[in-house]
Structure formats: C-alpha cells, structure tokens
Scaffold this motif. Structure first.
Motif, PDB file in Angstrom:
ATOM      1  N   VAL B  44       1.916  -0.163  -1.424  1.00 48.66           N
ATOM      2  CA  VAL B  44       1.952   0.523  -2.504  1.00 48.66           C
ATOM      3  C   VAL B  44       1.091   2.065  -2.289  1.00 48.66           C
ATOM      4  N   ALA B  46      -2.144   2.635  -1.478  1.00 51.35           N
ATOM      5  CA  ALA B  46      -3.202   2.988  -2.313  1.00 51.35           C
ATOM      6  C   ALA B  46      -4.336   3.289  -1.317  1.00 51.35           C
ATOM      7  N   CYS B  47      -4.585   2.707  -0.260  1.00 53.63           N
ATOM      8  CA  CYS B  47      -5.827   3.036   0.606  1.00 53.63           C
ATOM      9  C   CYS B  47      -6.022   4.146   1.259  1.00 53.63           C
ATOM     10  N   ARG B  48      -4.860   4.999   1.182  1.00 58.50           N
ATOM     11  CA  ARG B  48      -4.775   6.410   1.839  1.00 58.50           C
ATOM     12  C   ARG B  48      -5.239   6.478   3.383  1.00 58.50           C
ATOM     13  N   LEU B  51      -2.403   8.193   6.085  1.00 54.81           N
ATOM     14  CA  LEU B  51      -1.918   9.534   5.878  1.00 54.81           C
ATOM     15  C   LEU B  51      -1.685  10.278   7.113  1.00 54.81           C
ATOM     16  N   LEU B  60      -0.479  15.598   2.682  1.00 58.56           N
ATOM     17  CA  LEU B  60      -0.621  14.497   3.534  1.00 58.56           C
ATOM     18  C   LEU B  60       0.208  13.513   2.908  1.00 58.56           C
ATOM     19  N   MET B  61       1.066  12.708   3.580  1.00 57.55           N
ATOM     20  CA  MET B  61       1.935  11.586   3.062  1.00 57.55           C
ATOM     21  C   MET B  61       1.495  10.289   3.390  1.00 57.55           C
ATOM     22  N   THR B  65       4.788   4.388   2.819  1.00 58.99           N
ATOM     23  CA  THR B  65       5.860   4.407   1.903  1.00 58.99           C
ATOM     24  C   THR B  65       6.642   5.722   2.023  1.00 58.99           C
ATOM     25  N   LYS B  83     -11.062  12.785   9.437  1.00 59.16           N
ATOM     26  CA  LYS B  83     -12.450  13.043   8.691  1.00 59.16           C
ATOM     27  C   LYS B  83     -12.007  12.487   7.378  1.00 59.16           C
ATOM     28  N   TYR B  84     -10.884  12.487   6.973  1.00 61.82           N
ATOM     29  CA  TYR B  84     -10.684  11.817   5.808  1.00 61.82           C
ATOM     30  C   TYR B  84     -10.413  10.293   5.697  1.00 61.82           C
ATOM     31  N   ILE B  87     -14.113   9.145   5.443  1.00 58.67           N
ATOM     32  CA  ILE B  87     -14.692   9.351   4.274  1.00 58.67           C
ATOM     33  C   ILE B  87     -14.275   8.239   3.440  1.00 58.67           C
ATOM     34  N   THR B  88     -12.835   7.871   3.419  1.00 60.34           N
ATOM     35  CA  THR B  88     -12.310   6.704   3.002  1.00 60.34           C
ATOM     36  C   THR B  88     -13.180   5.469   3.145  1.00 60.34           C
ATOM     37  N   LEU B  91     -16.474   5.423   1.636  1.00 59.22           N
ATOM     38  CA  LEU B  91     -16.553   5.238   0.079  1.00 59.22           C
ATOM     39  C   LEU B  91     -16.005   3.694  -0.066  1.00 59.22           C
ATOM     40  N   LEU B  92     -15.387   3.194   0.869  1.00 61.20           N
ATOM     41  CA  LEU B  92     -15.056   1.581   0.494  1.00 61.20           C
ATOM     42  C   LEU B  92     -16.412   0.687   0.725  1.00 61.20           C
TER      43      LEU B  92
END
Lengths: 553, 235, 205
Positions: B44, B46-48, B51, B60-61, B65, B83-84, B87-88, B91-92
């Motif tokens: 899906v 969704a979690c990114r 990327l 970023l893809m 998917t 870095k992203y 952060i992800t 946030l979780l």
C-alpha cells in the motif's frame, strides 16, 4: 435525434425567439449566493407584479452573475442593467420606473453604494470591464434548466463540429495548441493528458469530471455547474470523443445539492435530444454520463481517491504510477479533469486552439476564474486573463479592502496554497509566478485578509483542516499534520519555544517530501509560506528556551 | 521475463521489468527498511520507510510499489532519506503508547528493531497518548489499539489470505482505528475464523494470544508468505 | 452453517462449565447470531426500509454502489442506524468492516441522529476570517452545544461544514437546508429559537 433533426429543433427555437421581438427580459440571479439573500421571493414577486400590471416582460432565472456580495441581483435586458440588493418592496417601483417610464433607478444600480457614478450598462463598470469571461460567458445569462437557451447560444455546436468535421486526433491537437492547463490546481497540460489516455488501447475508457470542490473559499465549480451545466456536459462529451470513452462520471460534492439537481436535469435534457446516449447526433459515437455524489471528504479531490470513491470505497489515495491514464476507474484508462477545464473545451473547439493560446501569458494561456472572498468589498466570482496582477484583482475588480482597511495578504490555493503579502501585490497571477512565491494557483479561491488577520492562526486553521481531512493512510500525513497542528496551537497560545519552531520547520519539510498524495505533500504550504513572508509573527511569539523543560535534541 | 538493466547505488543490476524496486533490492541483498510491507500480501506504500531517490525525479518514491524501468538510477540511502526514516519512526512512537519494557512483543518487535537500527535514542515529539481501548472479547486473542501502528498488515492478511475480511480501518486522519465487523467486539465477530494469521502479520505487540505476558510474544510473519506460495503450488 | 441441535449442545456445554476457570470459551465462537435478520423482519413494512431495499435492487446489488445506497439510507432515516448498515452489508454481500469503515470515513454520513433541526455553521476560510468561530462560541455558550452535538430532546443539532461555497456571503449558516448569509451570532440564535423554541441551556446529549 440526428444532426438534421437537431438543427430543425434549433431553427424552431430561433423562430420562437424572433416572435418575442424586443420583449423585455428580466434575469434573476439564482446562484447559491443570491438564493440565500432571497432571490426566490424576489422572483415570485416580480412574476406577480408583471401579471398584475400586465407588463410585457419575461422572467428568466439564471446562474451566478458574479458580484455575490451585492445580491440579490436582477438584470434587465436589453440594456444589460443590473440592480442590486433588491427586496420584494422594491419590485413594483422598479418595474414601473425602468420598464414603463424608461428611467433607471440610480440608487439601486449595481455598486450604487460604493461608486459615484454607477454604470447603467453593467459591462462598463470596472468590475466587469477588467474581466474576460470565457468559462463564465453565458453563466448569469441563460436559464441553466433549459437546454434550449444553451442551444440558442451556439450550444453543442463544438460537439457537432468535432463529430462531423474532426477526427479524435484533431480534437486533441486543438486542445494541445490552446495550451490549456488543468484548472484543478496542478496545471498539467490538458492536451498532453488527453493524448496519454488516447494512446492506451482498451475497449472501455472513462471520462470523469472532478466537481469535488473541497477547498474552503472556492466556489467556481459550484457556480459553473449551477449556472451553465450544459457547457460542462459538452466539454465531457468532447473529451470522451477525443480519447475514445463511452462512459462518464460527474463527481459532485454532496454539499452542493443545487448543482447536483441542475446537472442531473441537464443530463436528462441532453439524453432526450440525442446529445447523450447511443449514436449521438446520428454518428458512431456513444457516450453517457452519470452523477456521483461526494460524501464529504476533501481528499476525494485527489484523483486516485476520487476513483476509489466512485468505486464505492473509502477515498484512500494510492501511490502513482500507475496513473489513471493507464489504470484508473475499475483499472481502465481514465481521464480526470476539473469542472473549469471542461468549461473551456467547447469555446476552444469553436474558436480554435490558437485563439485561446493568445490569451494570458507565455506559459499560462487563457483565463482563470477566481472566487473572491474575505475582507474585500466586491466578493464574488470573476474571470480574468492569466497574468492579471493581484493588485488589479483586489483593487480594480474587488473594489479594495472592506471598511477601508489595509491589505495584508491574499490566500490562494486553499489548504494546499499559501499567502501572498503586500509587497508582492503586483505579482502576475499565473501558475509559475504563484509557485515562485510559495503559493499555488489551486482551484481559484482567493481570500483577502486585512491587518486584523493573525497569520500564525491562519496557518493553524489550514493545518487543522488538513489534519481533519487526512485519510490516515500514510504516516507523514496522519501523524505529521497532527504534530504540526499541535505545535502551531502551542505558538498561538504563546507557549512555544524556539525549539518548537525548529521542530515545526523540520516536520514541514518532512511531510512535504514524504507524503503519499497531494494532500499531505501540500499540507505544509500555508505554514511554509507564512513562515517565509511573516516570519516575525512567529519569532515574536516563541520564547528563547523553555524554563520548564529540559529538552533533548 | 523481460530483463532490463538498472543502476542501484552506483552498481549495474539486472532485473525483471515487472519487479518492484523492493523486490530487486531484496534479491541483491541491498537493504531497504520496511514496515507496512509483508511478503505474501499486497503493498500500500503507507509507512514511507522504503522511500528511495530516483534520478530525474525530485519526489522520493516508495520502493514497495514502484516498478523498475530500464536505466532507472536508484539511490537507496543518503542523509536525507535517513533523516526522514528517523522522523517516521519517531512519529510512530509518539502516535500511541509504545513502551517496550511493558510490551508483550519486547525483543520481537519490528518497530523496536527499526528504532535501534536507526540509532534513535529519544523521541523528540510529544506523545499523543490518544484514548484507545483494548479488545479482550475474543476467547483466544487480544487486540490492543494502544500499540497499533496502523500498518494495516492484519487487514490485508485477513482480506487477502484468509478471505474473511474481519478487519478494516474506520475513521480517518489521526483518528483511524482498526475495527472488527461493525466496530463490534472481536469476540462477537461474524466473520473472524480465529485463524490467527493477523497475530503473525502484526509487526508490533498490538495483537497477541491471551496466554502470553511481557516479552514472550514471538511471531512468524514469514509463514504467511509460505502459505501463499504453497497454495500457488497447489500440491 | 450451524444447525440448531449443534448450537443447543454447545449451549449446554457452556452452561455446564460456566463456573469453571477452564471454560472452553472458544465454544462461544460458534454462538453468533445475526443482528440484521431480526431487525429487518420486524421493520419490513417500514417505508424507509423498503426504499433502501428498492435502491439496492435498482443498483443490482453491485458492491460499488455502496456510497449511493448509503446516501439513500441517510436521506430516508436522517442518519445511518446500525441495523440498516447490517441490512446493506448483507444485501451487497460486503463484509461489515468494509461497510462500517466507509461510513465512518465520509463526514457526510452520520451514525447518530443529527437532530430534528440542524444548524450547520460554515467554517470555510472566508467564513472563518469573518467570524464563524464567534457563532460557534455563541452556540456553545448559550445552548451548550458543540459541533456534532444534539440537544437532549433531539430538537437541535449543531454541525460544521468545511465550506458550503457561499463565500461571498460570509459568515454563513445553513438552518434546515436554508442558507443564511452575513449573519451575526445573535441572528443565528434568534433564528434557531424561532425554529425550535428551544430553551437556553437545554443540555446536551
């Protein structure tokens, strides 16, 4: 009905019109704005007075005329005289004076309360003079519930022309030549989009009209659907012919019951005259349209979410590629355009792509409809050539700031857009210039703010919007918007420190770069643009360090 | 098979045109972090966390998917991506109630592993601690929404592998919750077959068997893919 | 499908063991009953149920017509009672979780009654800039109603809309489908009183 029969039908309508001769026409604006200021009671009382006084006049309910703030509006033709803010008590004296004594009622003319010499012919007023109405051309003039009115104004002539004198490729090349770009916000070249759907070979393709106008402060699509539904229908039919689709869906917000009703009426009328259905006008082209009613989710304006919603599912976006052009509705090649984009199609086919491409700027051709609102005198719907400056829109057309206040910023593009400060009032309104300022064209909502507006609170307001409208699928948008909202709230309540501001900026960049769909990746825009242009408002409200917390970084 | 050549992190690699970037990377032992991905069920994006950067695209893809294309040049990790990812993960952690010391999945948790891998020492965002409940109505299992990270692996495994569609996601935004049937207690479900696949699919300690306490939960998410493969073979 | 004799047997076993710690509680797994069936049989003559049934038939029980059918049901009932969701789920052969998740995703659909009269305050940008919050504050102060709440007597419900597209008339409220533009907080209260004769501080649900 085939082509010949339709022509005969139009001829008959023309004869009927000629019989009426110079009979006065009284047009009553029945746009959503005027209806809520009492247009319906006004129209009833006009009807009664005309009957009682045996006056030779015809009453025509129309779509939105534009200056919604001045409603309810009534236009007298011939003469193009618009009267504003009418009440039922004004009707008898007005009819008497304007129609019988042939003396206009100056104090009730459009903008009589703000201009020294209000114009008798509305088109001479600066409000209309600066505008160029292509998409809105017949909106506010014809009766949206009568297909005959649209046919008399060259309606469905573009479809006729395309079906019998143009190959689908010709239609696409005409659109490409016009340099029309998607009016939903992103500004993708419409011709290229059509071409890519055209190229995918499939026995079933779909055309979708995106009327899920979710941006708060935007009501262009609503007015177009309510004011001239047949124009949208014709645009959809032309698109279907060009790409080889036989089925269309118009996805309209549930909040717009009148638009839904009028569009459904338009579909029924078009089916009856053979302008929709099998073998349209006797040609080999089949096309039909169904209305789908939105159920209150901003994210459904995103194309993959909109497709999911038409399929009866939750409006969760999915990663692209594959783009809808390849695999859209039920996995078939699908073309999605905005309402306003479809409104521009028929004029382009009628007048040629070159004609359209000469309007506007080098990169953004044509005209754009804006919905003016906020602290502005002449709130309402306007259409100007691309490249018109913000100053012209706010001051010449919009009549300046309400209550004589000072302009502070204009917000464009809704929750995906940004704020344009005073020093950029001379910015040319086109796709690129607005992006350079950290905003976007968006669907065309333009909200004017004066000195009393708190820009941090504006950013918080839009972040709250995005937080509530996030579908919750991807982490950056689901949690990131909530975190950013909480931090903005903290700043608004004067509880934030410099570290909070840094975190906010870091999160904004993160959400913008990593979100799954356009809602998330544009959600930080209002925050970033206010940070860029009004940074001092943030700086003034954060403390250097927190006295209470020992913050880890 | 349509073999194409792509470039990952500066190395030329051969891949099948129908594969996703993630599949190609896993085949070639190139590390991609994932959370919502699980072998055997659909993706899906969704979690990114997966990327990657693709040359010529400023966005970023998601590797899970995005399909490989001829001559695609992919960078799987760099400072920006790291870095992203951090952060992800933070946030979780901040989104619900994740305290490893009291969790059944302590030591066997994908979120915990991710946190260690990314060398996160503190969560810099305030914990939201939303009002989530625990569903203990099922005779064998417990669903604790406080520990759910909304990866929707349970939803997909129930729908796609078991075919029961007991789970789905209700609401939207930060108020999304996993639900059973009509937001009714799991134990009253008309669709659940009690097969237990969602337990193995859950990457954290949100679904677990009743007889288990802190740190005792061991999962086997690989069994889902084995199951799918075996069914395909139709032995 | 469980036959009656088998269910009876399970009931007996559960009863027998109900005091023991070792209740074979998994047996309750076989004791599920259908909510939709009973309710629909009881309400089969309700014209609103008939309307929903007719709509499902018209749409050929296609699962992708779910949202259309939910619109019909909400128009008929004013909101979406749970048994009707069961009814629709059964009709379209959709899993309950899928129906419920769709209903809760779209803000247009409501599981609770919205009240006999509704006051919808537009909180779009133009209305926000022009004082929509003041109207909401007034409603909360004087009637004790926050967004999404209904008075105890179910006479009045307050809701907020993202934008009703009447930005030229900001701030705007919609009282029972009538749009009122350029309103002051006091005007809204007066209009509400006229509609409902609701007493101040009527209390919330």
């Amino acid at each position: 009905m085939n082509r010949q029969e339709l022509n005969n039908f139009i001829e008959k309508e023309k004869e009927k019109l000629a019989e009426k001769g110079s009979k006065a026409q009284i047009r009553v604006c029945c746009g959503a704005g005027c209806l809520s200021s009492g247009a319906e009671e006004l129209m009833n009382s006009l009807k009664e007075e005309i009957k009682a006084g045996n006056i030779d006049a015809e009453i025509i309910p129309t779509g939105c005329m534009g200056p919604c703030n001045q409603g309810p509006l009534v236009k007298f033709d011939p003469g193009n005289t618009i009267y504003q803010k009418l009440e039922t008590g004004d009707v008898a004296p007005l009819l008497n004076s304007h129609l019988l004594e042939k003396t206009p009622v100056t104090e009730k003319l459009l903008f009589a309360d703000s201009r020294e010499n209000p114009s008798l012919n509305a088109d001479e007023d600066p409000y209309f003079k600066k505008q160029l109405r292509i998409a809105l051309k017949d909106c506010g003039h014809l009766d949206p519930e009568k297909i005959e009115d649209y046919l008399l104004l060259n309606g469905y002539q573009a479809l006729d022309k395309a079906l019998f004198a143009m190959a689908p490729e010709d239609v696409i090349s005409e659109i490409k030549q016009s340099r029309l770009r998607g009016r939903g916000g992103a500004g993708y070249p419409t011709g290229l989009k059509w071409e890519s759907v055209y190229r995918y070979v499939n026995d079933q393709k779909y055309v979708i009209c995106n009327g899920d106008e979710g941006d708060p402060g935007a009501f262009m699509d609503r007015s177009l659907l309510e004011g001239n539904p047949h124009r949208i229908l014709e645009g959809m039919a032309l698109a279907a012919y060009a790409i080889g689709a036989s089925k269309g869906f118009a996805y309209i917000r549930g909040e717009y019951p009148l638009a839904i009703k009028r569009f459904e009426t338009a579909i029924k009328q078009a089916r009856k005259l053979g302008l929709l259905g099998k073998n349209i006008l006797g040609s080999e082209f089949h096309f039909d349209v169904e209305v789908r009613i939105g159920a209150g989710a901003f994210v459904c304006g995103e194309e993959t979410a909109l497709i999911a919603s038409i399929e009866g599912k939750k409006g969760n976006p999915r990663p692209r590629p594959p783009y809808p052009a390849e695999a859209g509705l039920w996995g078939k090649p699908t073309l999605i355009n905005n309402v306003e984009t479809y409104a521009a199609i028929a004029p382009i086919i009628n007048n040629g792509g070159e004609w359209y491409s000469e309007i506007g700027t080098a990169k953004s051709a044509g005209t754009k409809v804006f919905a003016l609102a906020g602290k502005i005198n002449n709130a309402g719907l306007i259409e100007v050539p691309m490249g018109t400056t913000l100053r012209e829109v706010v001051y010449d057309i919009g009549g300046g700031i309400q209550g004589g206040g000072k302009f502070k910023a204009a917000q464009t593009g809704g929750p995906s857009g940004g704020c344009i400060p005073e020093e950029h009032l001379d910015v040319k309104m086109d796709y690129e210039s607005l992006v350079n300022l950290g905003s976007i064209m968006g669907s065309g909502g333009l909200i004017v703010m004066d000195e009393s507006s708190d820009m941090v609170d504006v950013a918080r307001y839009f972040m709250e919007f995005c937080m509530d409208e996030s579908c919750g699928k991807c982490v950056p948008c689901r949690v990131g918007t909530k975190m950013m909202h909480d931090l903005l709230q903290k700043i608004c309540q004067d509880n934030a420190t410099r570290i909070d501001l840094e975190r906010l900026e870091e999160l904004a960049e993160y959400v913008k770069e990593t979100s799954l769909c356009g809602l998330g990746s544009s959600a930080p825009n209002p925050l970033l643009s206010t940070l860029r242009h009004f940074r001092e408002e943030y700086e003034n409200r954060v403390r250097e360090t927190s006295p209470k917390h020992n913050v880890v970084d | 098979m349509n073999i194409i050549e792509i470039n990952i992190n500066g190395n030329a690699i051969k891949a099948d045109a129908g594969q996703t970037i993630l599949e190609v990377c896993r085949q070639n032992d190139i590390e991609i972090l994932t959370m919502c991905h699980m072998d055997g069920i659909s993706d899906v994006g969704a979690c990114r966390l997966c990327l990657v950067q693709i040359e010529g695209s400023n966005k970023l893809m998601p590797a899970c998917t995005t399909k490989v294309m001829p001559n695609m040049a992919i960078t799987t990790t760099n400072e920006r991506i790291k870095k992203y990812q951090k952060i992800t993960t933070e946030l979780l952690h901040a989104e619900r109630n994740h305290t490893c010391a009291v969790c059944v999945a302590n030591g066997h948790c994908e979120l915990q592993d991710m946190t260690a891998k990314l060398e996160i020492t503190h969560i810099r965002y305030p914990h939201l601690f939303p009002d989530c409940d625990m569903d203990t109505s099922h005779p064998w299992y417990i669903m604790d929404h406080n520990r759910c990270i909304m990866c929707t692996r349970c939803v997909r495994v129930c729908k796609e592998v078991e075919g029961a569609h007991n789970w789905d996601v209700m609401g939207r935004g930060h108020e999304v919750r996993i639900i059973s049937d009509y937001h009714t207690p799991w134990g009253e479900s008309e669709t659940c077959t009690s097969c237990g696949k969602c337990l193995h699919a859950c990457p954290v300690g949100a679904i677990w068997p009743k007889a288990i306490s802190q740190g005792q939960l061991v999962k086997n998410p690989g069994m889902i893919n084995d199951l799918v493969e075996k069914r395909k073979m139709n032995l | 499908m469980m036959n009656a004799a088998f269910l009876k047997m399970i009931n007996v076993i559960v009863e027998e063991f109900s005091h023991s710690y070792l209740v074979p509680s998994f047996l309750t797994l076989f004791m599920k009953s259908s909510v939709a069936g009973d309710w629909v049989t009881q309400h089969a003559k309700d014209p609103r149920v008939k309307l929903v049934a007719a709509k499902m038939k018209k749409e050929n029980y296609r699962p992708d017509a779910l949202i259309e059918i939910l619109h019909t049901a909400q128009n008929a009932f004013g909101h979406l009672p749970l048994p009707i969701l069961h009814f629709i789920g059964k009709g379209l052969k959709l899993p309950g979780s899928r129906v419920y998740s769709t209903v809760t995703f779209y803000h247009f659909f409501s599981l609770k009654s919205k009240g006999e009269h509704t006051c919808l305050v537009c909180t779009g940008t133009a209305c926000y800039v022009k004082g929509a919050q003041a109207i909401l504050n007034e409603l909360e102060d004087k009637l004790g109603l926050k967004i999404g709440e209904v008075t105890k007597d179910n006479k009045l419900g307050v809701q907020a809309a993202r934008c009703i597209g009447a930005c030229g008339l900001a701030p705007a409220v919609v009282l029972d489908d009538e749009v009122h533009g350029k309103v002051l907080p006091a005007d809204v209260l007066a209009m509400i009183h006229e509609k409902t004769n609701a007493h101040e501080q009527a209390g919330t649900e």
